[in-house]
Design an enzyme around this catalytic site. Structure first.
Site, PDB file in Angstrom:
ATOM      1  N   TYR A  82       3.901  -3.700 -19.543  1.00 39.07           N
ATOM      2  CA  TYR A  82       4.141  -4.216 -18.202  1.00 39.07           C
ATOM      3  C   TYR A  82       3.141  -5.293 -17.843  1.00 39.07           C
ATOM      4  O   TYR A  82       1.967  -5.220 -18.121  1.00 39.07           O
ATOM      5  CB  TYR A  82       4.017  -3.067 -17.208  1.00 39.07           C
ATOM      6  CG  TYR A  82       4.282  -3.467 -15.783  1.00 39.07           C
ATOM      7  CD1 TYR A  82       5.567  -3.404 -15.259  1.00 39.07           C
ATOM      8  CD2 TYR A  82       3.245  -3.912 -14.982  1.00 39.07           C
ATOM      9  CE1 TYR A  82       5.809  -3.774 -13.948  1.00 39.07           C
ATOM     10  CE2 TYR A  82       3.487  -4.284 -13.671  1.00 39.07           C
ATOM     11  CZ  TYR A  82       4.761  -4.217 -13.155  1.00 39.07           C
ATOM     12  OH  TYR A  82       4.985  -4.576 -11.861  1.00 39.07           O
ATOM     13  N   ASP A  94       1.572 -10.020  -3.538  1.00 35.60           N
ATOM     14  CA  ASP A  94       1.622  -9.630  -4.949  1.00 35.60           C
ATOM     15  C   ASP A  94       2.927 -10.083  -5.606  1.00 35.60           C
ATOM     16  O   ASP A  94       3.922 -10.347  -4.931  1.00 35.60           O
ATOM     17  CB  ASP A  94       1.496  -8.103  -5.083  1.00 35.60           C
ATOM     18  CG  ASP A  94       2.554  -7.362  -4.294  1.00 35.60           C
ATOM     19  OD1 ASP A  94       2.873  -7.800  -3.166  1.00 35.60           O
ATOM     20  OD2 ASP A  94       3.077  -6.348  -4.789  1.00 35.60           O
ATOM     21  N   GLU A  95       2.881 -10.172  -6.910  1.00 34.68           N
ATOM     22  CA  GLU A  95       4.067 -10.332  -7.752  1.00 34.68           C
ATOM     23  C   GLU A  95       5.002 -11.465  -7.315  1.00 34.68           C
ATOM     24  O   GLU A  95       6.214 -11.281  -7.220  1.00 34.68           O
ATOM     25  CB  GLU A  95       4.861  -9.008  -7.805  1.00 34.68           C
ATOM     26  CG  GLU A  95       4.072  -7.889  -8.434  1.00 34.68           C
ATOM     27  CD  GLU A  95       4.904  -6.625  -8.632  1.00 34.68           C
ATOM     28  OE1 GLU A  95       5.027  -6.181  -9.795  1.00 34.68           O
ATOM     29  OE2 GLU A  95       5.423  -6.085  -7.638  1.00 34.68           O
ATOM     30  N   LEU A  96       4.421 -12.606  -7.079  1.00 34.55           N
ATOM     31  CA  LEU A  96       5.239 -13.769  -6.740  1.00 34.55           C
ATOM     32  C   LEU A  96       5.721 -14.437  -8.037  1.00 34.55           C
ATOM     33  O   LEU A  96       4.929 -14.705  -8.935  1.00 34.55           O
ATOM     34  CB  LEU A  96       4.413 -14.764  -5.906  1.00 34.55           C
ATOM     35  CG  LEU A  96       5.163 -16.000  -5.437  1.00 34.55           C
ATOM     36  CD1 LEU A  96       6.311 -15.618  -4.502  1.00 34.55           C
ATOM     37  CD2 LEU A  96       4.204 -16.964  -4.736  1.00 34.55           C
ATOM     38  N   HIS A 114       8.667  -9.778  -2.625  1.00 37.40           N
ATOM     39  CA  HIS A 114       9.042  -8.458  -2.088  1.00 37.40           C
ATOM     40  C   HIS A 114       9.763  -8.555  -0.737  1.00 37.40           C
ATOM     41  O   HIS A 114       9.566  -7.698   0.127  1.00 37.40           O
ATOM     42  CB  HIS A 114       7.796  -7.570  -1.952  1.00 37.40           C
ATOM     43  CG  HIS A 114       7.248  -7.139  -3.282  1.00 37.40           C
ATOM     44  ND1 HIS A 114       7.712  -6.022  -3.933  1.00 37.40           N
ATOM     45  CD2 HIS A 114       6.332  -7.703  -4.094  1.00 37.40           C
ATOM     46  CE1 HIS A 114       7.065  -5.910  -5.095  1.00 37.40           C
ATOM     47  NE2 HIS A 114       6.234  -6.908  -5.219  1.00 37.40           N
TER      48      HIS A 114
END
Lengths: 575, 575
Positions: free
Chosen positions: B304, B348-350, B272
């Site tokens: 998702y 998050d979301e790496l 991000h």
């Protein structure tokens, strides 16, 4: 109707003109690559004698929007890439507005907006040369000119203090695919101020919506003053200041008309009338019955059907002649307040079982030998007959033709709301149709259930109806060519169980613009790019109109991160 | 912790006091049936030396709310049924506010709001006699007094120009069930003005939310001025005026603190972070890669997973020492701006796959013999180490403990967002937890998908999360007693892909009040009335706080038709 050819033409043109951010997209559009600067002394010249005041006012508003929209292009740099073109641009000093000789008399925009739906003329032609010579707008009607002014204002952007159109020359010929493009607001479950309604009418006019379907009263409240029936609002409004006075109503009608919008009022009958029982208990059966539905609610909340009443319960005792007469007088009194040729008498969600236990109704049916359905038909013929004598065309919800055995005039307009699947059945009966189906056009769906004591919080019409869903709706799915001619158009709707002035704008805009374009520019071919329009080509333009609305004072929601809005296509799946 | 006994007590009391519309409901509450009128010369007396300015200001605001809320009771007649009681009522001329002797020094509300989460004291006691003698508020902390003032203002209504409390005498002892009650706002996908944030902080304080989790930056924009890193906002903000200056940040922190709210900033790393590439491309891998995810998006949009990146792509090159050092300096500079003891580094979301194709990362890993996970752990230890030296406790998203093999301090706070099902796994690792699960607390879910070129318009976290859903969340489901002690509390979150100032209020209020009560008053027992609170008993009080918020300038949505709001229980399923 020549729609296919035009559609193809538009398709080709759209491919060549990716940056023209008009909404709705004109039927025929060519654009160039020159910038054109709005001269400091630009003005709009009405080239006609006796231009009606509302057209003059529309000209003033257009000039105001041009100067004050202050909309930077939705590109990185917000127009900086146009700086060179702006430097080289000519100046536009005038838009000449001409009523074509075909127009015999000059009528106001409002008058033309309230014409019978079959005879409205919204067509216009707009040319904006890039060489500095005046732009020209022409039409056969002041209503057409009004639509053209709306388009003209969408051509301009602001960069570094300069107002300019980036893509001139522009040539537009434009007319609506469908004559009815509406928006419905329910002002009975929760109240909206006159200012809220006017703000909404403005936004509607910017996307060429031409009908405000005003679901003004319902079982919960009666917020409209009706001459001769003052007790209804006095006892039925939520509060004394939650009432549209007769002058408020005239104000709203005028404001709408001046913006090319016809106000179609709905007095829902014979269901959805509990509030009448506050002042006239003699006309209402099942008044505030508890439980408020005699059906199995737990099951119904999960699998909703139109049998579910919402509180408070109460319906007109339509088998009774006194009630028929009362209703006819009430509808006539309301009809007198509204100049529109259309008048909705509602007709949805009638619970026959309510009358089973009503001794008075049963006695009447028994003495007359009528069935309940026959009494309903008689009630409807009387009320509709009175309206028709006043020159009105009745509008009803789908149940009146699908669930009941009611005699209706052939020209009755039917709104399909329960499901778009029911359109075919209504068309088979030969009635004209307005699309208003909950599965595509209900703006309030998907926000959870509002009935109390419901831990699940389900909503009967989940999920949320996205703009993409309504945008790709096919208005003539499963219809024959002849049946397709019955489609008058369609509308988004905002029911107010969970809506109020506080979410009016974000719930409505820019989503309601999607049906505005669908029914003006024509269908998209179900989401494919078959006719040049699809959700991905529409998105940058929808951002554009949403940002423009925002700058004009509408709290339209963000459809994407601003990063995406500034980079057309960059957030597409296929990017 | 004595929670069960209190809960039982509250249950019994609630049964006796149906009209006390306090939100959140106090731990212990008794009310009477007398009205009590606020005297024209009513004032709030701070009975202490050196009362801090922010407590004095809170007193002034409370007096203002009492005079200006102008909230009529949510009953038919809006209070007319109280007319007799008002006539018989005594007048209240003072509320005496006392800091208990246990408080050694008088600290400001803001200082106490920013104390370590373990040591905050929000407890207070409030007594409002009905005989006209002064009401009393006492606490061991100014923060507790602030909470009590908030409660006091909710006791009063307006009828016919009179301000009165309908249910005196009132006795309240109150304290929060959980120390962390938050609200998260993402100001990076779309920008919110300082005024929007302050308005939100006000509303948060009215329901005793004590933490503003500020997700200030993300891949899309960097709207915060950081001393020493001015290039980040200069090149990464959407526009020059879409930046929180250092003085804006101080203003927001002060405004929050004065309202009992700690501002926990998040600088999300190492994912991000694309926007950092605008000014520091050397630190970002996969910068604006196209397609923006290397996973199968069509499948992912329907099902998702946290592997889906959203555009624009870009992550910190964390294996590189220069990037580690840059990030550490940046986080330290931001940490200096925020007095809170908590600091979120995101996590998050790496997307590990992003580094596969990055020659520089691969070369570093190859030369150091590290795996990517080892490099990530090293990066995290360095950044967290620097923050901990500054006295900060790191906060991370769940992936940092569930998906990665990263060494974290034991006192790290973990926010669970992907699914509430993951709480158990985090608890098993022994970390303290803040509930922030998308399946209960995401305010932005259910509004359709925002990715372009998506005709279905699906939303990954459908459906809409109703207030009922979050209200009945069980914070300790499937946890042992020991694990339950790890729960710090929870929060609602507003991500801004489809949110902006235009729907901030209606998306947030009154829904976010449901978690505010859940984590202050304690859980409801999953929707049953087991402990005296359930969605049906809560609804009238939630209407009340929503109407009060409205009168204080918040665009809170209508939860029901006003007809229902005025008739508690009448629209319940079981009515």
């Amino acid at each position: 109707m020549g729609r296919s050819l035009t559609t193809l033409l538009t398709a080709l043109l759209v491919a060549c003109t990716p940056t023209a951010a008009l909404w709705p997209l004109p039927q025929s559009l060519t654009t160039g690559t020159d910038a054109l600067v709005l001269s400091k002394n630009f003005n709009i010249r009405l080239s006609m004698h006796n231009a009606p005041k509302d057209l003059q006012d529309a000209v003033s508003r257009t000039e105001y929007y041009l100067r004050h929209d202050n909309l930077g292009r939705l590109l990185v740099g917000r127009g900086s890439s146009d700086a060179g073109a702006i430097k080289a641009a000519k100046q536009l000093s005038a838009l000449t507005v001409t009523l074509e000789s075909g127009a015999t008399t000059v009528r106001s925009v409002a008058q033309e907006a309230m014409d019978d739906i079959d005879s409205r003329d919204e067509k216009y032609a707009l040319t904006v040369p890039s060489d500095g010579t005046p732009a020209t707008l022409s039409a056969n009607s002041t209503l057409g000119l009004f639509r053209g002014l709306t388009t003209f204002s969408q051509l301009f952007y602001e960069y570094d203090g300069v107002i300019y159109a980036p893509d001139t020359p522009v040539q537009i010929e434009d007319w609506p695919a469908y004559p009815y493009r509406g928006f419905m607001l329910d002002t009975a479950r929760n109240y909206y101020s006159v200012a809220d309604i006017k703000r909404t009418l403005d936004a509607m006019s910017w996307v060429k919506i031409n009908t405000f379907h005003w679901h003004v009263v319902d079982s919960q409240s009666f917020p409209i003053e009706v001459p001769g029936f003052m007790e209804l609002s006095q006892k039925g409004a939520y509060a004394p200041d939650f009432v549209y006075t007769t002058s408020d109503v005239q104000d709203i009608i005028s404001y709408a008309g001046e913006r090319g919008i016809d106000v179609v009022v709905e007095i829902d009958t014979p269901g959805h009338t509990a509030v009448i029982g506050e002042s006239h208990p003699e006309h209402i059966v099942c008044f505030h019955a508890s439980p408020w539905s005699n059906t199995n609610l737990t099951i119904l909340l999960i699998s909703y059907s139109c049998n579910l009443t919402e509180p408070p319960s109460g319906q007109l005792r339509f088998a009774n002649e006194t009630t028929v007469s009362f209703t006819t007088s009430l509808l006539s009194a309301v009809a007198k307040m509204f100049p529109s040729k259309l008048f909705s008498t509602g007709g949805d969600e009638l619970h026959a079982s309510c009358y089973d236990d009503d001794a008075e109704t049963q006695a009447i049916l028994s003495s007359t030998g009528q069935t309940l359905e026959q009494a309903l038909s008689s009630f409807t013929q009387t009320t509709h007959g009175a309206l028709e004598k006043m020159g009105k065309t009745p509008v009803v919800w789908e149940e009146m033709v699908l669930d009941h055995n009611v005699t209706l005039s052939n020209n009755t307009v039917v709104m399909v709301w329960i499901s778009s699947k029911n359109v075919e059945a209504v068309a088979e009966k030969g009635f004209r149709i307005v699309h208003a189906a909950s599965d595509y056009f209900y703006l309030d769906c998907g926000a959870g259930g509002w009935v109390g004591d419901n831990p699940l919080g389900n909503s009967w019409c989940e999920p949320f109806k996205t703009w993409q869903k309504s945008y790709t709706f096919n208005p003539t799915a499963n219809l024959t060519d002849a049946q397709s001619q019955l489609i008058l158009g369609g509308q988004h709707l905002l029911w107010s169980e969970q809506s109020s002035p506080h979410n009016l704008d974000p719930a409505t805009w820019p989503r309601a613009a999607s049906s505005a374009e669908l029914f003006w520019s024509g269908p998209t071919g179900n989401g494919t790019a078959a006719n040049g329009r699809s959700v991905d080509t529409a998105l940058p333009r929808l951002h554009d109109i949403a940002f423009r609305m925002t700058n004009r004072g509408i709290a339209a929601i963000a459809l994407q991160p601003m990063w995406c809005a500034l980079r057309p296509g960059a957030c597409d799946l296929t990017a």
